[in-house]
Enzyme design. Structure first.
Site, PDB file in Angstrom:
ATOM      1  N   SER A 182       0.797  -1.229   0.000  1.00  0.00           N
ATOM      2  CA  SER A 182       0.000   0.000   0.000  1.00  0.00           C
ATOM      3  C   SER A 182       0.824   1.270   0.000  1.00  0.00           C
ATOM      4  O   SER A 182       0.343   2.313  -0.438  1.00  0.00           O
ATOM      5  CB  SER A 182      -0.927   0.007   1.213  1.00  0.00           C
ATOM      6  N   HIS A 210      -5.485  -3.463  -2.108  1.00  0.00           N
ATOM      7  CA  HIS A 210      -5.272  -2.352  -3.053  1.00  0.00           C
ATOM      8  C   HIS A 210      -5.355  -2.780  -4.509  1.00  0.00           C
ATOM      9  O   HIS A 210      -5.321  -1.930  -5.396  1.00  0.00           O
ATOM     10  CB  HIS A 210      -3.924  -1.677  -2.769  1.00  0.00           C
ATOM     11  N   LYS A 241     -11.719   0.541  -0.922  1.00  0.00           N
ATOM     12  CA  LYS A 241     -10.731   1.196  -1.797  1.00  0.00           C
ATOM     13  C   LYS A 241     -11.325   1.293  -3.210  1.00  0.00           C
ATOM     14  O   LYS A 241     -12.110   2.186  -3.460  1.00  0.00           O
ATOM     15  CB  LYS A 241      -9.402   0.470  -1.690  1.00  0.00           C
TER      16      LYS A 241
END
Ligand SMILES: Cc1ncc(COP(=O)(O)O)c(C=O)c1O
Length: 397
Positions: A182, A210, A241
């Site tokens: 990340s 992610h 996300k």
């Protein structure tokens, strides 16, 4: 001076004091803070789905039909058909037999690791893993060995030393890794991790937080790659996300998911995700699957930003991902650069320890399909000017 003032003073002295900044208004990639309009390059809403009309409409409709919140945990009266439907959609997206929702990605990692590992087991964890994996390892009370970031040789040496699970005193061994890191935007060597796990009889837990939504033909993530899909024992991810909503989930074989439903304390003892959140996430998964142009757009914008910054002499990590990192080392320098970028119309917070290792403070720049190419050009110009000469700032947006 007594606790906590003494600790606070030390945190300030180390330039690690944290505050929150209040966003007053949002529009596309713009945010307003202290009455100022800034371009936001620090969002994990990679596909721009948090503001998608279908996602918002789904949340509103679910709120009208089921209320704003859930009345209890899933195992009591908190389970809607919507929760089950979202779990089926996520399992299909990930190419797994089943999935289980958690209150967040953090809770999913902590709950899963605590459930599957305990005294006598061994967890082998990448040095740059997300804090929620680190905390899951701690909570499990299994022995944890941290291997240097993506170092397959070091990992294999640890696997060789681990007592076989079929021998006396040998517990289960898990390899635990982010897929897309990340804060660096780089990838774990997934096929090699799978090979090592198979060779040494270890299990593999991957955190695809992610990458989910951003990679894969339908947004299945990095675990959706040929040879990887369906191969890890547990895949953890988040709805917060690329899907632009909130919540976390674990996907895997049905037996593992049934086990987590019975043993993961962060699932059992926490209220179900609210209906508007579940409905919005379900719609976001559908939009992400059917609008591949969003993936192409964010990755294209990130590639342009990376190339533009490098062409201007800025060292950048994270090529090939929506996350770019400009490592500057010192906390104060990172904070100073972030302030100057703010003054010049860019919202890019400084990332400091303990989020990243000491000496690697950085600017973390994240791209989104909500950005326009001209905004990325502005980013490149201002960041390059500011990093090259932090004292005179850059251009105004
Ligand atoms: C790799 C990774 N795993 C898990 C999480 C936690 O996800 P959530 O924000 O849904 O709690 C994050 C987010 O910060 C993350 O970066």
């Amino acid at each position: 001076m007594a606790f906590p003032d003494d600790d606070l003073q030390r945190i300030r002295r180390e330039a690690r004091f944290r505050t929150t900044r209040a966003i007053e208004r949002k529009e596309g990639a713009w945010v307003w803070i202290d009455g100022r309009r800034l371009l936001n390059f620090s969002s994990n809403d990679y596909l721009g789905l948090s503001a998608h009309p279908r996602v918002i409409a789904a949340a509103a409709e679910a709120a009208r039909r089921f209320g704003a919140g859930s009345p209890s945990a899933r195992l009591l009266s908190g389970n809607l058909a919507l929760h089950d439907e979202l779990e089926r959609a996520l399992a299909a997206l990930k190419g797994e037999e089943a999935a289980l929702l958690f209150g967040s990605g953090y809770l999913a990692n902590v709950g899963a690791l605590d459930a599957v590992a305990g005294h006598g087991d061994l967890l082998l964890s990448d040095a740059l893993n997300h804090a929620s994996l680190v905390d899951g390892c701690r909570l499990s009370r299994a022995r944890t060995c941290v291997y240097p970031h993506a170092d397959l040789g070091a990992l294999e040496a640890l696997l060789r030393q681990a007592p076989r699970s079929d021998s006396a005193g040998g517990g289960r061994v898990w390899i635990v890794s982010d897929t897309l890191f990340s804060m660096d935007g780089d990838r774990a060597p997934l096929p090699e991790l799978l090979t090592l796990a198979q060779r040494h009889g270890a299990r593999l837990l991957l955190d695809d937080a992610h990458a989910t939504g951003v990679f894969g033909e339908r947004g299945g993530g990095l675990t959706d790659a040929p040879g990887v899909r369906g191969q890890a024992d547990l895949v953890v991810s988040t709805l917060s996300k690329a899907f632009g909503v909130y919540g976390g989930f674990v996907a895997g074989k049905r037996a593992f998911i049934d086990f987590l439903r019975n043993r993961a304390r962060t699932f059992i003892f926490s209220t179900a995700l609210p209906p508007p959140t579940v409905a919005a996430a379900l719609e976001a998964v559908r939009v992400a699957a059917t609008e591949p142009e969003r993936r192409a757009r964010v990755l294209g914008l990130a590639a342009a930003a990376c190339a533009g910054l490098r062409a201007r002499g800025v060292e950048v990590l994270g090529e090939g991902s929506p996350i770019l990192a400009v490592v500057v080392g010192d906390e104060r320098r990172a904070l100073d650069l972030s302030h100057r970028l703010f003054e010049n119309g860019l919202f890019i917070p400084a990332i400091r320890p303990p989020t990243v290792p000491p000496g690697t403070s950085r600017l973390r720049i994240s791209l989104s399909a909500a950005h326009e190419p001209e905004q990325v050009e502005t980013l490149v110009q201002i960041v390059a000017a500011t990093v090259a000469n932090p004292d005179n700032g850059g251009e105004q947006v």
